[in-house]
Design an enzyme around this catalytic site. Structure first.
Site, PDB file in Angstrom:
ATOM      1  CG  ASP A  38      38.742  28.730  63.417  1.00  0.00           C
ATOM      2  OD1 ASP A  38      38.054  29.260  64.311  1.00  0.00           O
ATOM      3  OD2 ASP A  38      39.495  29.392  62.661  1.00  0.00           O
ATOM      4  CG  ASN A  68      29.703  36.009  58.008  1.00  0.00           C
ATOM      5  OD1 ASN A  68      29.284  34.943  58.447  1.00  0.00           O
ATOM      6  ND2 ASN A  68      30.995  36.242  57.846  1.00  0.00           N
ATOM      7  CD  GLU A  91      33.926  40.353  61.707  1.00  0.00           C
ATOM      8  OE1 GLU A  91      34.672  41.302  61.980  1.00  0.00           O
ATOM      9  OE2 GLU A  91      34.338  39.196  61.472  1.00  0.00           O
ATOM     10  CG  HIS A 123      36.272  32.425  64.097  1.00  0.00           C
ATOM     11  ND1 HIS A 123      37.080  31.705  63.239  1.00  0.00           N
ATOM     12  CD2 HIS A 123      35.723  33.411  63.347  1.00  0.00           C
ATOM     13  CE1 HIS A 123      37.025  32.245  62.022  1.00  0.00           C
ATOM     14  NE2 HIS A 123      36.207  33.269  62.068  1.00  0.00           N
ATOM     15  CD  GLU A 130      34.533  34.147  58.878  1.00  0.00           C
ATOM     16  OE1 GLU A 130      35.343  34.392  59.802  1.00  0.00           O
ATOM     17  OE2 GLU A 130      34.058  35.051  58.153  1.00  0.00           O
TER      18      GLU A 130
HETATM   19  O1  9MR Z   1      41.707  34.737  58.264  1.00  0.00           O
HETATM   20  C1  9MR Z   1      41.828  36.097  57.953  1.00  0.00           C
HETATM   21  C2  9MR Z   1      43.260  36.564  58.211  1.00  0.00           C
HETATM   22  O2  9MR Z   1      44.133  35.949  57.299  1.00  0.00           O
HETATM   23  C3  9MR Z   1      43.325  38.080  58.106  1.00  0.00           C
HETATM   24  O3  9MR Z   1      44.631  38.508  58.475  1.00  0.00           O
HETATM   25  C4  9MR Z   1      42.283  38.700  59.015  1.00  0.00           C
HETATM   26  C5  9MR Z   1      42.347  40.212  58.930  1.00  0.00           C
HETATM   27  O4  9MR Z   1      41.378  40.820  59.652  1.00  0.00           O
HETATM   28  O5  9MR Z   1      41.000  38.249  58.637  1.00  0.00           O
HETATM   29  C6  9MR Z   1      40.849  36.882  58.822  1.00  0.00           C
HETATM   30  O6  9MR Z   1      39.543  36.468  58.486  1.00  0.00           O
HETATM   31  C7  9MR Z   1      38.496  37.011  59.272  1.00  0.00           C
HETATM   32  C8  9MR Z   1      37.294  37.105  58.388  1.00  0.00           C
HETATM   33  O7  9MR Z   1      37.586  37.845  57.232  1.00  0.00           O
HETATM   34  C9  9MR Z   1      36.113  37.720  59.115  1.00  0.00           C
HETATM   35  N1  9MR Z   1      35.848  37.008  60.333  1.00  0.00           N
HETATM   36  C10 9MR Z   1      36.965  36.787  61.221  1.00  0.00           C
HETATM   37  C11 9MR Z   1      38.092  36.112  60.448  1.00  0.00           C
HETATM   38  C12 9MR Z   1      39.244  35.762  61.374  1.00  0.00           C
HETATM   39  O8  9MR Z   1      39.801  36.954  61.889  1.00  0.00           O
END
Ligand code: 9MR
Length: 347
Positions: A262, A195, A154, A231, A260
């Protein structure tokens, strides 16, 4: 007697229709035949979940790759400047290896979930040193075990510019190439990827990302692939644009990962919502399977019970392919159909 036999057969066939526990081929077994990896984000300390045995039973039955959802991030793995804590991450890796799954590491450079000790003023040289130490220590620790790394996560803003992060503001854009170079040095065999989210279709953010990666490749920076997080919601994506976007990144010589996925839908979903969701999953899988650069499709979890979605998107829920009771949803069956069709068509 005969009636009892018919009743039992009927009951069995009904439960086989809704469950995968009575002999139906698993997703991972079909994916193996297709030659693609199918995976999930592995929940925090899943071994302590109240339903850990059910969770692990489904995970190892259905998937052949996993990404620790949070426990390889900086705040988990590097709690103090001079101290690393690999104990949680190691458990995810151990589970994967014991069950013949690949591990996708997430993530070496990000702006979220950073430890408190990082939030101070650093000079450029100091922060470069911190980053180099982190990347080399973590990648070396998992050398040979984590086969794919989200090296940079990101780094691009939603409008298509460099995201203003601690890394960018203190080091400048070269933190990105340095991260890839250090990761390659620490494990020359690992696949190194960039990513991001909302880069699945052609838009200002994916254009910027495309240009960024193209330049990295032109400058011989060791980058092997790109991860599309995916997402998305009940509106799906523009499929033609997704297809063309996959193609242009693949044409750079990159491997592609859906990292990732969903598909969030409104809370208290109706049967139609679940059906629509299944169609979206199926369409994305179909387009991915058309493109040989796509190596793996991973979901951000697998049971709705442990998804991040309800906590982040008000009014949305049910984004994954198993419900809260671990029953497969229409999306599960739809994905299977797409994979099976691929086998009959030949790969
Ligand atoms: O799913 C993850 C969640 O449990 C955490 O609280 C969050 C914190 O920023 O991160 C989520 O995972 C993220 C991933 O690491 C990077 N891409 C977006 C995902 C969803 O927010």
């Amino acid at each position: 007697m005969k009636r009892l036999f018919i009743m039992t057969a009927l009951l069995l066939s009904v439960s086989c229709f809704t469950s995968t526990e009575c002999g139906e081929e698993s997703l991972r077994s079909i994916a193996d035949k297709v030659g693609i990896y199918i995976g999930y984000a592995s929940a925090n300390s899943f071994w302590f979940l109240p339903d850990a045995s059910k969770y692990t039973e489904v995970a190892k039955r259905e998937f052949n790759i996993l990404t620790p959802e949070n426990q390889m991030k900086w705040d988990s793995i590097h709690p103090e400047r001079d101290r690393y804590n690999f104990s949680y991450a190691d458990r995810h890796v151990q589970f994967a290896l014991e069950n013949n799954m690949l591990v996708h590491g997430h993530t070496l450079v990000w702006h979220n979930q950073l430890p408190f000790w990082l939030s101070t003023q650093w000079t450029k040289d100091e922060l470069l040193k911190v980053l180099e130490d982190h990347i080399k220590t973590v990648v070396s620790h998992f050398k040979g075990k984590v086969k794919i790394w989200d090296v940079v996560n990101e780094a691009v803003s939603d409008t298509g510019t460099y995201r203003q992060t601690i890394w960018y503001k203190t080091i400048g854009p070269e933190y990105i190439e340095k991260a890839f170079i250090w990761a390659r040095e620490a494990d020359p065999e690992a696949i190194l990827i960039y990513n991001d989210y909302n880069i699945e279709t052609i838009n200002p953010k994916s254009n910027f990302t495309y240009q960024l990666i193209k330049e990295l490749k032109e400058n011989d920076v060791p980058i092997d692939g790109v991860g599309f997080q995916m997402h998305i919601d009940i509106n799906g994506v523009n499929y033609e644009s997704f297809r063309n976007n996959l193609k242009r990144f693949a044409d750079l010589g990159l491997k592609i990962y859906i990292t990732e996925m969903d598909v969030r839908i409104p809370k208290n979903a109706t049967h139609q919502d679940l059906q629509k969701q299944a169609e979206i999953y199926a369409k994305i899988f179909e387009i991915c399977l058309e493109n040989p650069a796509v190596q793996a499709i991973q979901l951000w979890g697998f049971t709705d019970k442990y998804s991040w979605v309800p906590g982040f998107f008000t009014g949305y829920d049910h984004p994954l392919i198993f419900d809260r009771d671990y029953n497969p949803k229409p999306a599960y069956f739809a994905i299977k159909e797409v994979l099976k069709k691929r086998i009959t068509q030949g790969n």
